[in-house]
Design a protein around this motif. Structure first.
Motif, PDB file in Angstrom:
ATOM      1  N   GLN A   3       9.970  -7.322  -2.210  1.00 48.37           N
ATOM      2  CA  GLN A   3       9.667  -6.902  -3.573  1.00 48.37           C
ATOM      3  C   GLN A   3      10.954  -6.446  -4.232  1.00 48.37           C
ATOM      4  O   GLN A   3      11.710  -5.646  -3.672  1.00 48.37           O
ATOM      5  CB  GLN A   3       8.641  -5.748  -3.570  1.00 48.37           C
ATOM      6  CG  GLN A   3       8.392  -5.140  -4.928  1.00 48.37           C
ATOM      7  CD  GLN A   3       7.638  -6.067  -5.861  1.00 48.37           C
ATOM      8  OE1 GLN A   3       6.884  -6.899  -5.414  1.00 48.37           O
ATOM      9  NE2 GLN A   3       7.851  -5.923  -7.145  1.00 48.37           N
ATOM     10  N   GLY A  17       2.374  -2.099  -1.742  1.00 45.90           N
ATOM     11  CA  GLY A  17       1.926  -3.054  -0.735  1.00 45.90           C
ATOM     12  C   GLY A  17       3.046  -3.493   0.184  1.00 45.90           C
ATOM     13  O   GLY A  17       2.858  -3.701   1.382  1.00 45.90           O
ATOM     14  N   CYS A  18       4.256  -3.635  -0.377  1.00 42.34           N
ATOM     15  CA  CYS A  18       5.430  -4.011   0.411  1.00 42.34           C
ATOM     16  C   CYS A  18       6.027  -2.824   1.158  1.00 42.34           C
ATOM     17  O   CYS A  18       6.634  -2.993   2.216  1.00 42.34           O
ATOM     18  CB  CYS A  18       6.499  -4.609  -0.496  1.00 42.34           C
ATOM     19  SG  CYS A  18       6.039  -6.164  -1.257  1.00 42.34           S
ATOM     20  N   HIS A  19       5.871  -1.630   0.582  1.00 43.86           N
ATOM     21  CA  HIS A  19       6.492  -0.424   1.145  1.00 43.86           C
ATOM     22  C   HIS A  19       5.451   0.698   1.207  1.00 43.86           C
ATOM     23  O   HIS A  19       5.439   1.591   0.350  1.00 43.86           O
ATOM     24  CB  HIS A  19       7.689   0.009   0.297  1.00 43.86           C
ATOM     25  CG  HIS A  19       8.753  -1.026   0.166  1.00 43.86           C
ATOM     26  ND1 HIS A  19       9.656  -1.298   1.174  1.00 43.86           N
ATOM     27  CD2 HIS A  19       9.060  -1.880  -0.841  1.00 43.86           C
ATOM     28  CE1 HIS A  19      10.481  -2.261   0.787  1.00 43.86           C
ATOM     29  NE2 HIS A  19      10.132  -2.628  -0.429  1.00 43.86           N
ATOM     30  N   PRO A  20       4.562   0.688   2.218  1.00 45.73           N
ATOM     31  CA  PRO A  20       3.500   1.702   2.293  1.00 45.73           C
ATOM     32  C   PRO A  20       4.015   3.131   2.392  1.00 45.73           C
ATOM     33  O   PRO A  20       3.258   4.065   2.130  1.00 45.73           O
ATOM     34  CB  PRO A  20       2.735   1.300   3.563  1.00 45.73           C
ATOM     35  CG  PRO A  20       3.040  -0.143   3.767  1.00 45.73           C
ATOM     36  CD  PRO A  20       4.437  -0.327   3.272  1.00 45.73           C
ATOM     37  N   THR A  73       2.238  -2.831   6.968  1.00 42.89           N
ATOM     38  CA  THR A  73       2.581  -3.850   5.984  1.00 42.89           C
ATOM     39  C   THR A  73       2.042  -5.184   6.477  1.00 42.89           C
ATOM     40  O   THR A  73       2.189  -5.521   7.652  1.00 42.89           O
ATOM     41  CB  THR A  73       4.105  -3.950   5.809  1.00 42.89           C
ATOM     42  OG1 THR A  73       4.600  -2.684   5.359  1.00 42.89           O
ATOM     43  CG2 THR A  73       4.472  -5.020   4.796  1.00 42.89           C
ATOM     44  N   GLU A  75       2.039  -9.359   5.811  1.00 46.23           N
ATOM     45  CA  GLU A  75       2.756 -10.444   5.145  1.00 46.23           C
ATOM     46  C   GLU A  75       1.769 -11.377   4.445  1.00 46.23           C
ATOM     47  O   GLU A  75       0.595 -11.474   4.821  1.00 46.23           O
ATOM     48  CB  GLU A  75       3.586 -11.241   6.156  1.00 46.23           C
ATOM     49  CG  GLU A  75       4.650 -10.413   6.873  1.00 46.23           C
ATOM     50  CD  GLU A  75       5.737  -9.924   5.939  1.00 46.23           C
ATOM     51  OE1 GLU A  75       5.978 -10.605   4.910  1.00 46.23           O
ATOM     52  OE2 GLU A  75       6.334  -8.871   6.212  1.00 46.23           O
ATOM     53  N   VAL A 228      -3.164  -5.821  -1.924  1.00 48.89           N
ATOM     54  CA  VAL A 228      -2.653  -6.687  -0.857  1.00 48.89           C
ATOM     55  C   VAL A 228      -3.608  -7.855  -0.594  1.00 48.89           C
ATOM     56  O   VAL A 228      -3.242  -9.022  -0.742  1.00 48.89           O
ATOM     57  CB  VAL A 228      -2.403  -5.888   0.443  1.00 48.89           C
ATOM     58  CG1 VAL A 228      -1.779  -6.798   1.511  1.00 48.89           C
ATOM     59  CG2 VAL A 228      -1.489  -4.695   0.179  1.00 48.89           C
TER      60      VAL A 228
END
Length: 243
Positions: A3, A17-20, A73, A75, A228
């Protein structure tokens, strides 16, 4: 999953979503990252009167710290593992918590209902929450998730996604998530942010602790679906035969 970290690129939901690990930052600043995750950093900061560059610096620092987030996370394309995770952690977990919560609320109402007048309102909110979420989870389990898995299988073979795909059910689920978000906000207000009275007995305190934990888990649940899983399904639709 990557992201671009920029105040005007993507939404907060995409970023979380990319970095919880950013969930903790959102909680500290009381930012709605689940139902309200469709806004950019610029939009959020404008609404709060914050300097977007300063907030963005906090975001980057939190990511750089290597702190673990409260959820994994996933993919792009990991539809089946993500659904399994949601079912195991959230669907099963909510049902266990609801059962325990109803028992505790009944005891507190019986013993302390007269002393704590808000118990009647709290009991109604708990009842509404359970009646909203349990049918919601069933619809996901019986309709939406199987449809998503069929679509995901269709990427690799001749399996056809049902006519219209999951877009319609997803729209319904998103709306129901908003309703649940409003109930959680009401629960926080009625309980003074899940702070029990000073005189509360152990059962009363345990009920508030469970309510706080359940509220956090539901928000994480909504985040993983809204920000997500649902976008995964939207990206995969074009790859499905007949989609």
């Amino acid at each position: 999953m990557t992201q671009i970290i920029h105040k005007d690129v993507g939404t907060l939901g995409d970023l979380v979503g990319c970095h919880p690990e950013l969930i903790h930052l959102c909680d500290e600043k009381q930012i709605d990252f689940c139902c309200g995750g469709d806004r950019s950093i610029t939009e959020i900061c404008r609404a709060r009167g914050w300097d977007a560059d300063d907030f963005l610096a906090e975001v980057r620092a939190r990511i750089k710290s290597g702190e673990d987030g409260p959820v994994p996370t996933f993919e792009t394309g990991q539809v089946a593992p993500l659904i399994d995770y949601i079912l195991d952690r959230f669907h099963a977990g909510h049902r266990r918590d609801f059962e325990a919560l109803v028992q505790m609320a009944g005891k507190v109402w019986e013993v302390h209902g007269a002393k704590w007048p808000r118990m009647g309102v709290l009991s109604q909110l708990i009842d509404h929450l359970i009646k909203d979420i349990c049918p919601h989870m069933l619809k996901e389990e019986q309709i939406l998730f199987p449809m998503m898995l069929t679509q995901d299988q269709g990427r690799q073979g001749p399996v056809m996604c049902p006519s219209g795909g999951p877009a319609g059910p997803i729209a319904v689920m998103r709306k129901e998530h908003e309703n649940v978000g409003e109930l959680l906000a009401s629960l926080a207000v009625v309980t003074d942010q899940f702070t029990p009275p000073t005189w509360a007995c152990p059962t009363f305190r345990s009920m508030f602790a469970l309510l706080k934990q359940l509220s956090e888990e539901i928000r994480l649940h909504v985040h993983l679906e809204n920000n997500v899983l649902f976008p995964m399904a939207a990206k995969g639709k074009s790859n499905v035969p007949g989609g």
